[in-house]
Write a protein that holds these residues in place. Structure first.
Motif, PDB file in Angstrom:
ATOM      1  N   GLN A 267       0.793  -1.223   0.000  1.00  0.00           N
ATOM      2  CA  GLN A 267       0.000   0.000   0.000  1.00  0.00           C
ATOM      3  C   GLN A 267       0.826   1.275   0.000  1.00  0.00           C
TER       4      GLN A 267
ATOM      5  N   ASP B 203      -3.047   2.263   6.173  1.00  0.00           N
ATOM      6  CA  ASP B 203      -3.904   2.580   7.316  1.00  0.00           C
ATOM      7  C   ASP B 203      -3.665   1.500   8.372  1.00  0.00           C
ATOM      8  N   THR B 204      -2.969   1.842   9.461  1.00  0.00           N
ATOM      9  CA  THR B 204      -2.628   0.835  10.477  1.00  0.00           C
ATOM     10  C   THR B 204      -3.862   0.296  11.180  1.00  0.00           C
ATOM     11  N   GLU B 205      -4.884   1.139  11.335  1.00  0.00           N
ATOM     12  CA  GLU B 205      -6.112   0.672  11.985  1.00  0.00           C
ATOM     13  C   GLU B 205      -6.782  -0.400  11.141  1.00  0.00           C
ATOM     14  N   GLU B 206      -6.754  -0.227   9.819  1.00  0.00           N
ATOM     15  CA  GLU B 206      -7.341  -1.212   8.920  1.00  0.00           C
ATOM     16  C   GLU B 206      -6.474  -2.477   8.873  1.00  0.00           C
ATOM     17  N   THR B 207      -5.150  -2.295   8.969  1.00  0.00           N
ATOM     18  CA  THR B 207      -4.231  -3.436   8.895  1.00  0.00           C
ATOM     19  C   THR B 207      -4.349  -4.335  10.108  1.00  0.00           C
TER      20      THR B 207
ATOM     21  N   GLY C 258      -6.729  -3.810  12.740  1.00  0.00           N
ATOM     22  CA  GLY C 258      -8.055  -3.872  13.332  1.00  0.00           C
ATOM     23  C   GLY C 258      -8.190  -3.061  14.600  1.00  0.00           C
TER      24      GLY C 258
ATOM     25  N   GLU D 271      -6.702   0.850  16.644  1.00  0.00           N
ATOM     26  CA  GLU D 271      -6.043   2.126  16.423  1.00  0.00           C
ATOM     27  C   GLU D 271      -4.564   1.995  16.724  1.00  0.00           C
TER      28      GLU D 271
ATOM     29  N   SER E 113       0.060   5.091   1.762  1.00  0.00           N
ATOM     30  CA  SER E 113      -1.380   5.151   2.033  1.00  0.00           C
ATOM     31  C   SER E 113      -1.813   4.129   3.077  1.00  0.00           C
TER      32      SER E 113
END
Length: 381
Positions: free
Chosen positions: A224, A229-233, A235, A237, A227
């Motif tokens: 990625q 997103d660690t929260e998305e990676t 699950g 914050e 771009s």
């Protein structure tokens, strides 16, 4: 594996030639430092403070400074120290293994026989097995005289270097001197929690979560780019973890026990019971399908009566007349009997109070229980 040292174990007058191999290795992901602005690699230089020149490693010596005086020790001078030249692992004592303090253990090495005949090696191994003891040894390795323990692992002699006694700090914490009172209930609950988590140690069942998640982060970053997103990676914050409410010690023990019991019950296919539930609880009748509404109340009452061995008819219909998720009380009303046990069961169940009260006042209790089953038994326990 590559041998890092060769020597011999001096076992009295017996000499056991061995090769020494490092028994452990590091599998951590290797990271290096870069400039965050342009990604340039950060490297360190060996620069002399006097002439400001970058010095080759071959031109570097070791030194000791005391009272403003510096003593330079050349490599040849260090190698001339007698202990450094010794390639002997000297056995000095045989001690019970339980007398070794685990905090003193440092690094482990495998020892391989380094001779055509491994007889002396096997003899020492058998001596340790027969006496059930550990050999305390002294040896020199990498410019340091070391203390070690010689023991057996899978028919191989293992040398574990030990810290010297003055290298282990003394634990002196004033906070432990305070008078702390532990109640009998707290001790009982903590013992119950320990028992619920008791198991045989299996190292293979554990993983290095940080390294797994670091690899996950690297792969996501490669895919990625900026771009990410660690929260998305992950699950959660970024930076989240370790946060929790501060609760009372007894409450923490109780919740821990409830969680462990609930987990084991779920694994076994039964409904988890809280530690504060009554001994006669049973939610078996709460999950009956709606297509056999009238039969469900009867069969549940019969099952409750059979399991308790008493006049337990009062504990069957309540289970069918309440929600599946609130059936922990496990008492149910009989299909047509108005007894003191029915009233007591109805009073105890806060969630099924109205359904049981109606069934107690009307003679057609079977109809009320059936209605409740048809409307509320949609969710299985």
């Amino acid at each position: 594996m590559r041998a890092i040292w060769k020597g011999a174990i001096a076992f009295g007058l017996v000499n056991v030639p061995v090769k020494v191999y490092s028994a452990t290795e590091d599998h951590d992901i290797s990271l290096h430092q870069v400039h965050n602005a342009d990604g340039g690699r950060i490297r360190y230089q060996r620069r002399c403070e006097v002439c400001s020149q970058v010095i080759d490693y071959s031109d570097i010596e070791k030194a000791y400074e005391e009272d403003g005086r510096t003593v330079i020790l050349a490599k040849d001078e260090l190698k001339a120290i007698p202990a450094e030249n010794s390639h002997e692992i000297e056995v000095v004592q045989f001690v019970p293994s339980e007398q070794l303090e685990p905090m003193m253990f440092e690094k482990s090495y495998y020892l391989e026989p380094d001779s055509k005949s491994p007889k002396a090696y096997v003899l020492l191994r058998r001596a340790l097995e027969d006496t059930d003891r550990v050999a305390i040894v002294q040896f020199a390795l990498r410019e340091k005289t070391r203390l070690g323990a010689l023991r057996i692992k899978d028919d191989v002699l293992v040398l574990q270097s030990l810290l010297w006694p003055d290298e282990v700090r003394e634990a002196n914490f004033p906070s432990l001197e305070a008078d702390v009172r532990i109640s009998a209930q707290e001790r009982d609950m903590s013992a119950a929690l320990v028992e619920s988590m008791a198991a045989d140690f299996d190292p293979a069942s554990f993983t290095d979560d940080y390294q797994v998640q670091l690899r996950q982060l690297i792969e996501a970053k490669l895919e990625q780019g900026e771009s990410l997103d660690t929260e998305e990676t992950f699950g959660v914050e970024a930076g989240e973890g370790g946060k929790g409410e501060v609760i009372d010690l007894m409450e923490a023990l109780k919740r821990s026990l409830d969680r462990k019991r609930g987990g084991s019950d779920a694994a076994g296919g039964s409904s988890g019971k809280d530690s504060g539930d009554e001994a006669g609880s049973d939610d078996e009748g709460a999950a009956k399908p709606a297509r056999e509404r009238s039969t469900a109340a009867k069969s549940t009452a019969a099952a409750a009566e059979e399991s308790t061995g008493t006049a337990g008819k009062s504990s069957a219909a309540k289970s069918t007349g309440t929600k599946a998720g609130t059936a922990k009380t496990g008492t149910a009303k009989s299909s047509g009997t108005k007894t003191a046990a029915t009233k007591s069961a109805a009073a105890k169940s806060g969630t099924a109070k109205s359904a049981v009260a109606k069934a107690a006042d009307k003679p057609a209790a079977k109809t009320t229980a059936a209605k409740a089953t048809g409307t509320r038994a949609r969710k299985p326990a």
